[in-house]
Design a protein around this motif. Sequence first.
Motif, short mmCIF file in Angstrom:
data_model
loop_
_atom_site.label_atom_id
_atom_site.label_comp_id
_atom_site.label_asym_id
_atom_site.label_seq_id
_atom_site.Cartn_x
_atom_site.Cartn_y
_atom_site.Cartn_z
N LEU A 194 -5.95 12.74 -5.90
CA LEU A 194 -5.10 11.66 -6.41
C LEU A 194 -5.66 10.29 -6.06
O LEU A 194 -5.75 9.39 -6.91
N PHE A 195 -6.07 10.11 -4.81
CA PHE A 195 -6.55 8.81 -4.38
C PHE A 195 -7.90 8.46 -5.00
O PHE A 195 -8.14 7.31 -5.39
N SER A 240 -2.68 10.46 -12.15
CA SER A 240 -1.72 11.22 -11.33
C SER A 240 -0.86 12.13 -12.19
O SER A 240 -0.61 13.29 -11.83
N LYS A 250 -3.87 17.79 1.83
CA LYS A 250 -4.91 16.76 1.94
C LYS A 250 -5.88 16.82 0.77
O LYS A 250 -6.36 15.78 0.29
N LEU A 275 -4.12 15.16 -2.21
CA LEU A 275 -4.06 13.71 -2.00
C LEU A 275 -5.44 13.08 -2.18
O LEU A 275 -5.55 11.96 -2.72
N LEU A 276 -6.50 13.78 -1.76
CA LEU A 276 -7.86 13.29 -1.97
C LEU A 276 -8.15 13.10 -3.46
O LEU A 276 -8.67 12.07 -3.89
N ALA A 291 -3.25 3.51 -11.52
CA ALA A 291 -3.48 4.76 -10.78
C ALA A 291 -2.52 5.87 -11.18
O ALA A 291 -2.81 7.05 -10.96
N VAL A 302 2.16 6.79 -6.95
CA VAL A 302 1.15 7.77 -7.38
C VAL A 302 1.62 9.20 -7.11
O VAL A 302 1.55 10.08 -7.98
N ALA A 328 0.83 -1.21 0.00
CA ALA A 328 0.00 0.00 0.00
C ALA A 328 0.86 1.25 0.00
O ALA A 328 0.63 2.19 -0.79
N GLY A 337 -7.32 7.73 -8.61
CA GLY A 337 -6.56 6.48 -8.65
C GLY A 337 -7.47 5.27 -8.44
O GLY A 337 -7.32 4.24 -9.11
N TRP A 338 -8.41 5.40 -7.50
CA TRP A 338 -9.36 4.31 -7.28
C TRP A 338 -10.21 4.07 -8.52
O TRP A 338 -10.42 2.91 -8.92
N ILE A 345 1.10 4.10 -3.00
CA ILE A 345 0.88 5.53 -2.77
C ILE A 345 2.12 6.32 -3.19
O ILE A 345 2.01 7.40 -3.80
#
Length: 400
Positions: free
Chosen positions: A213-214, A231, A207, A210-211, A227, A61, A54, A217-218, A58
């Motif tokens: 990106l994540f 990015s 944050k 990153l939100l 992912a 990404v 994990a 990515g999901w 990250i």
Amino acid sequence: MEHVWGTAAIWMALALVASLFSIRLGISVALVEIAVGVFGGNVLHLEVSEWINALAGIGAVVLTFLAGAEIDPESLRRHLKPSLAIGIAGFVFPFLGAAAFARFVAGWAPDSAWIAGIALSTTSVAVVYAVMVETGLNQTELGKLILAACFINDLGTVLALGLIFAGFDRWLVVFAAVTALVLWPLPRLTRWVIQTWGGRVSEPEVKFLLLVLFALGWLATRAGSEAVLPSYLIGLVVAGVFQESRALMLRLRTIAFGALTPFYFIKAGLFVSIPAIISRAALIGAFLLVKMVAKLVGVWPLTRAFAMERRSGTYTTLLMSTGLTFGTISALFGLTNGLIDQSQYTVLVTAVIGSAVVPTLIAQTWFLPETAPAGAREPGQASVSTLPAMESSSLSEGED
């Protein structure tokens, strides 16, 4: 829980050793982290747990995002025509050449051959950027053109990785639509977040990014893609914001290189088998040669077409032949998804690492352009203070 903390301590100790060796030797920390990972896998027999996977994911990404965000939008616009031509050729020729070599000479399966083509099509923004700063070429039009072309090259690599192995279903349509809707207002929204909440101890702007990106990515992985694809695009669209807010870039870089990317690069080295390197050294050398020759065939004629003098054109071609981050990301993607085996992975990653070192050494030793500042040149080399007529007109054909 004791085992988790012990494992974390071992991995961070390896990351610290890699940092110290990188500083001492003056080479990219990513290369040293991969080398330390090879040691950890072959000597210490370390294994990869779910939480390390994990953190490594990250790290990949965030690193991909930072690579996109390093591109100067104004330089890309100004050098649009030559950077597009050189970047596309720098991707297409080694992509097809390495894939054909893997399929018809090495006898790899089709999916394995595509992974080989993708992994060896890259150029290394990290390596090239470090060289540009070290030589002072990042302040010249030549250096800005090379960096812009590297971005185009790597964008092709990321798109190929994301699209060739994507599942073409409704999720891919949803991913494409949501990504387009998010990217369009993202620069304005990021500026608003920075102006409204920036500079706080809780780092809401970090944050927020990153939100984004994540979340994308999901969606990318849910669509069967990778992912790193969104990015890189996110990094590109907020690059202008980062030019205005370098402090934000530095904070994200600290998070990435201090706590995330070491897990990614050490993990990448962990799967490299020393016995496979020894037994398949000829194939590794052949893949490296294929990549360099394909870059030469694709890029060098274009440097002449855009009126670069011979030395600068050769230097540009050699730096476009480098590879590291996206090459290892592509190879690790292939291994993780069962598209290549560990032996093939070792061949590709070793060839990628070789491409980060060999072309750079040749370029810096024999082809440093006359545009380099006097302090960056080797003793005995002529020093020139002006940009050769590289024909600022050719370099600026993308201007409005």
